[in-house]
Design a protein around this motif. Structure first.
Motif, PDB file in Angstrom:
ATOM      1  N   LEU A   2      -7.603 -14.014   0.521  1.00 38.17           N
ATOM      2  CA  LEU A   2      -7.083 -13.891  -0.834  1.00 38.17           C
ATOM      3  C   LEU A   2      -5.769 -14.651  -0.987  1.00 38.17           C
ATOM      4  CD1 LEU A   2      -7.678 -10.058  -1.178  1.00 38.17           C
ATOM      5  CD2 LEU A   2      -9.153 -11.883  -2.003  1.00 38.17           C
ATOM      6  N   PRO A   3      -5.751 -15.685  -1.832  1.00 39.12           N
ATOM      7  CA  PRO A   3      -4.516 -16.446  -2.058  1.00 39.12           C
ATOM      8  C   PRO A   3      -3.382 -15.545  -2.543  1.00 39.12           C
ATOM      9  CG  PRO A   3      -6.404 -17.592  -3.002  1.00 39.12           C
ATOM     10  CD  PRO A   3      -6.885 -16.223  -2.596  1.00 39.12           C
ATOM     11  N   GLY A   4      -2.226 -15.679  -1.923  1.00 38.46           N
ATOM     12  CA  GLY A   4      -1.078 -14.880  -2.327  1.00 38.46           C
ATOM     13  C   GLY A   4      -0.956 -13.562  -1.611  1.00 38.46           C
ATOM     14  N   SER A   5      -1.971 -13.188  -0.816  1.00 36.32           N
ATOM     15  CA  SER A   5      -1.906 -11.924  -0.086  1.00 36.32           C
ATOM     16  C   SER A   5      -0.869 -12.018   1.027  1.00 36.32           C
ATOM     17  CB  SER A   5      -3.269 -11.596   0.521  1.00 36.32           C
ATOM     18  OG  SER A   5      -3.194 -10.439   1.316  1.00 36.32           O
ATOM     19  N   LYS A   6      -0.021 -10.964   1.154  1.00 35.24           N
ATOM     20  CA  LYS A   6       1.021 -10.918   2.183  1.00 35.24           C
ATOM     21  C   LYS A   6       1.003  -9.578   2.909  1.00 35.24           C
ATOM     22  CE  LYS A   6       4.101 -14.004  -0.407  1.00 35.24           C
ATOM     23  NZ  LYS A   6       5.447 -14.148  -1.039  1.00 35.24           N
ATOM     24  N   MET A   7      -0.198  -9.048   3.112  1.00 37.10           N
ATOM     25  CA  MET A   7      -0.300  -7.735   3.728  1.00 37.10           C
ATOM     26  C   MET A   7       0.229  -7.722   5.159  1.00 37.10           C
ATOM     27  SD  MET A   7      -3.533  -5.154   3.916  1.00 37.10           S
ATOM     28  CE  MET A   7      -3.272  -3.451   4.406  1.00 37.10           C
ATOM     29  N   SER A   8      -0.004  -8.802   5.919  1.00 35.55           N
ATOM     30  CA  SER A   8       0.458  -8.833   7.298  1.00 35.55           C
ATOM     31  C   SER A   8       1.978  -8.874   7.393  1.00 35.55           C
ATOM     32  CB  SER A   8      -0.131 -10.041   8.029  1.00 35.55           C
ATOM     33  OG  SER A   8       0.236 -11.245   7.386  1.00 35.55           O
ATOM     34  N   LYS A   9       2.656  -9.269   6.304  1.00 28.46           N
ATOM     35  CA  LYS A   9       4.110  -9.324   6.291  1.00 28.46           C
ATOM     36  C   LYS A   9       4.723  -8.104   5.622  1.00 28.46           C
ATOM     37  CE  LYS A   9       7.983 -11.950   4.366  1.00 28.46           C
ATOM     38  NZ  LYS A   9       8.393 -13.109   3.527  1.00 28.46           N
ATOM     39  N   ASP A  10       4.180  -7.709   4.475  1.00 27.63           N
ATOM     40  CA  ASP A  10       4.792  -6.659   3.667  1.00 27.63           C
ATOM     41  C   ASP A  10       4.211  -5.273   3.892  1.00 27.63           C
ATOM     42  OD1 ASP A  10       6.329  -8.661   2.581  1.00 27.63           O
ATOM     43  OD2 ASP A  10       5.036  -8.937   0.828  1.00 27.63           O
ATOM     44  N   GLY A  11       3.031  -5.186   4.514  1.00 28.17           N
ATOM     45  CA  GLY A  11       2.416  -3.882   4.679  1.00 28.17           C
ATOM     46  C   GLY A  11       1.973  -3.294   3.355  1.00 28.17           C
ATOM     47  N   ALA A  12       1.960  -1.970   3.276  1.00 31.06           N
ATOM     48  CA  ALA A  12       1.487  -1.292   2.073  1.00 31.06           C
ATOM     49  C   ALA A  12       2.400  -0.139   1.714  1.00 31.06           C
ATOM     50  CB  ALA A  12       0.059  -0.764   2.285  1.00 31.06           C
ATOM     51  N   GLY A  13       2.456   0.203   0.439  1.00 23.80           N
ATOM     52  CA  GLY A  13       3.132   1.409   0.014  1.00 23.80           C
ATOM     53  C   GLY A  13       2.319   2.621   0.446  1.00 23.80           C
ATOM     54  N   ILE A  14       2.973   3.734   0.679  1.00 25.77           N
ATOM     55  CA  ILE A  14       2.296   4.926   1.196  1.00 25.77           C
ATOM     56  C   ILE A  14       2.553   6.119   0.283  1.00 25.77           C
ATOM     57  CG2 ILE A  14       2.161   6.564   3.097  1.00 25.77           C
ATOM     58  CD1 ILE A  14       1.068   3.881   3.837  1.00 25.77           C
ATOM     59  N   THR A  15       1.493   6.745  -0.185  1.00 29.18           N
ATOM     60  CA  THR A  15       1.604   7.960  -0.995  1.00 29.18           C
ATOM     61  C   THR A  15       0.733   9.055  -0.407  1.00 29.18           C
ATOM     62  OG1 THR A  15       2.053   6.743  -3.037  1.00 29.18           O
ATOM     63  CG2 THR A  15       1.258   8.995  -3.280  1.00 29.18           C
TER      64      THR A  15
END
Length: 235
Positions: free
Chosen positions: A153-166
């Protein structure tokens, strides 16, 4: 296994301008009162990707994301596409499962390993078994899973930014429980590190607790983070 009792959501960014990752897990207090004894609860997880794309693009996005989801989660099922609440973006959804272990630190519950992208550990000290800490933990395939999404996915930065947690916590027991912690949002209200907040939860009460950005980043940088503690002692 109470598959209908624990629900989580991971929001996956789909475009260059809409890369927002959120993981929401819903726990019911009655599911956490007994040790899992080496066999985790399988927690249903809903994976929702939100972005600016047309209805016709949904199948293309599904084709890019689904293989990565299948390699890192159990019981994966495509749920479809829909308009996001903002009326502008769209969502593409999957259901799946992640494991949750419940046990004591003395029994080394904290060393439990997860093969998939992530899991949860609900742990307690044997001398105070009524207080259980809820910890999110990265699994063996998380880094690979994040890189797969970034490549797909273009623009995806999950490996750098991770995810928010709720964490969405429901008290379905007859007794009162108390949730405590700091540096998070509870139902949208911020609580800092000045002092721990204790939230009394009578029967049928529920709360949504979101980790601060620092806490979420710590989780995906260091591998685990405690979101708070649940006190099961009744008055």
């Amino acid at each position: 296994m109470k598959y209908s009792k624990i629900i989580s959501a991971l929001f996956i960014g789909l475009t260059v301008t809409a890369c927002n990752y959120e993981t929401q897990v819903t726990l019911y207090s009655s599911d956490l009162t007994k040790d899992t004894e080496g066999k985790p609860i399988l927690a249903p997880v809903t994976l929702v990707g939100k972005g600016t794309f047309s209805e016709d693009d949904c199948e293309k996005i599904r084709g890019k994301v689904e293989p990565a989801v299948q390699r890192s989660f159990q019981n994966v099922e495509f749920k479809g596409c829909a308009k996001a609440p903002d009326g502008i973006d769209r969502t593409v959804s999957f259901s799946a499962s992640v494991p949750v272990y419940v046990g004591s630190w003395e029994d080394k519950i904290g060393s439990s390993e997860f093969k998939g992208a992530y899991g949860l550990i609900v742990a307690y000290e044997q001398e105070i078994p009524n207080i259980k800490k809820v910890m999110f933990t990265k699994g063996a395939s998380y880094d690979y899973f994040a890189k797969e999404l970034d490549n797909a996915l273009p623009g995806s930065k999950m490996s750098k930014d991770g995810a928010g947690i709720t964490l969405e916590l429901h008290n379905d027991m007859s007794q009162k429980i108390t949730f405590s912690g700091s540096s998070f949002f509870v139902n949208g209200t911020p609580y800092g590190n000045v002092g721990s907040v204790n939230l009394s939860m009578p029967n049928r009460a529920s709360i949504k607790v979101k980790l601060s950005d620092v806490g979420a980043q710590f989780l995906f940088t260091h591998g685990s983070e405690i979101i708070g503690a649940i006190d099961f002692a009744s008055e």
